[in-house]
Write an enzyme that holds these catalytic residues in place. Sequence first.
Site, PDB file in Angstrom:
ATOM      1  N   HIS A 167     -62.722 -81.545 -67.626  1.00  0.00           N
ATOM      2  CA  HIS A 167     -63.638 -80.521 -68.092  1.00  0.00           C
ATOM      3  C   HIS A 167     -62.868 -79.439 -68.856  1.00  0.00           C
ATOM      4  O   HIS A 167     -61.634 -79.404 -68.835  1.00  0.00           O
ATOM      5  CB  HIS A 167     -64.419 -79.903 -66.909  1.00  0.00           C
ATOM      6  CG  HIS A 167     -63.569 -79.213 -65.901  1.00  0.00           C
ATOM      7  ND1 HIS A 167     -63.288 -79.725 -64.660  1.00  0.00           N
ATOM      8  CD2 HIS A 167     -62.930 -78.012 -65.955  1.00  0.00           C
ATOM      9  CE1 HIS A 167     -62.522 -78.886 -63.984  1.00  0.00           C
ATOM     10  NE2 HIS A 167     -62.284 -77.847 -64.751  1.00  0.00           N
TER      11      HIS A 167
HETATM   12  P1  TYD Z   1     -64.317 -79.448 -59.799  1.00  0.00           P
HETATM   13  O1  TYD Z   1     -64.079 -78.236 -60.627  1.00  0.00           O
HETATM   14  O2  TYD Z   1     -65.178 -80.519 -60.358  1.00  0.00           O
HETATM   15  O3  TYD Z   1     -62.909 -80.065 -59.374  1.00  0.00           O
HETATM   16  P2  TYD Z   1     -61.722 -80.696 -60.266  1.00  0.00           P
HETATM   17  O4  TYD Z   1     -61.738 -80.016 -61.593  1.00  0.00           O
HETATM   18  O5  TYD Z   1     -60.507 -80.389 -59.487  1.00  0.00           O
HETATM   19  O6  TYD Z   1     -61.906 -82.143 -60.379  1.00  0.00           O
HETATM   20  O7  TYD Z   1     -64.899 -78.964 -58.412  1.00  0.00           O
HETATM   21  C1  TYD Z   1     -65.280 -79.840 -57.388  1.00  0.00           C
HETATM   22  C2  TYD Z   1     -66.436 -79.216 -56.608  1.00  0.00           C
HETATM   23  O8  TYD Z   1     -66.040 -77.988 -55.975  1.00  0.00           O
HETATM   24  C3  TYD Z   1     -67.617 -78.878 -57.499  1.00  0.00           C
HETATM   25  O9  TYD Z   1     -68.813 -79.198 -56.777  1.00  0.00           O
HETATM   26  C4  TYD Z   1     -67.556 -77.400 -57.670  1.00  0.00           C
HETATM   27  C5  TYD Z   1     -66.863 -76.911 -56.411  1.00  0.00           C
HETATM   28  N1  TYD Z   1     -66.024 -75.721 -56.633  1.00  0.00           N
HETATM   29  C6  TYD Z   1     -66.396 -74.490 -56.121  1.00  0.00           C
HETATM   30  O10 TYD Z   1     -67.454 -74.355 -55.460  1.00  0.00           O
HETATM   31  N2  TYD Z   1     -65.595 -73.411 -56.308  1.00  0.00           N
HETATM   32  C7  TYD Z   1     -64.445 -73.510 -57.021  1.00  0.00           C
HETATM   33  O11 TYD Z   1     -63.725 -72.492 -57.179  1.00  0.00           O
HETATM   34  C8  TYD Z   1     -64.070 -74.781 -57.582  1.00  0.00           C
HETATM   35  C9  TYD Z   1     -62.816 -74.939 -58.403  1.00  0.00           C
HETATM   36  C10 TYD Z   1     -64.889 -75.855 -57.365  1.00  0.00           C
END
Ligand code: TYD
Length: 138
Positions: free
Chosen positions: A50
């Site tokens: 992302h």
């Molecule tokens: P995501 O950003 O998709 O993780 P990565 O980029 O590491 O693959 O986040 C995974 C899940 O956690 C998503 O449902 C959003 C949640 N999340 C939060 O609630 N707070 C946060 O600060 C972060 C980074 C993620």
Amino acid sequence: MSLIKLIDLPDLGDERGGLVSIEGTVDLSFEIKRVYFLYNTTSNCARGYHAHKNLKQLAICVNGQCDFILDDGNSRETVKLSSPTKGLLIENMIWREMHNFSHDCVLMVLASELYNESDYIRDYSDFLNSKSCNKDTK
Ligand code: TYD
């Protein structure tokens, strides 16, 4: 100009062990509003995929190692993070992927904003489209 901006974090450690201190706005170009970390990552699982519209982050591999891919829509670069005294600065509108997490990896991220799902661009072609729209309006 390289997409990989590594910041040297001062190691204040001594014979008792390592110690790294990071002060927002002193050591960073942003105030830290949120800290999160990834740990116990499943082997062979990549993460990220992302970009953020308005979020600066500093990623520090405080234990173990992982690879970051950063992509600004024109070029793509890879960097291995494997030191608790190196921070990778990730600016707005940079596509990122994290690969090859070691089993002991703890990846800590300091972020300039609170969590906001509407700030995410999770589709690569949407990311490229937003980039070209920004170019058109410049
Ligand atoms: P995501 O950003 O998709 O993780 P990565 O980029 O590491 O693959 O986040 C995974 C899940 O956690 C998503 O449902 C959003 C949640 N999340 C939060 O609630 N707070 C946060 O600060 C972060 C980074 C993620």
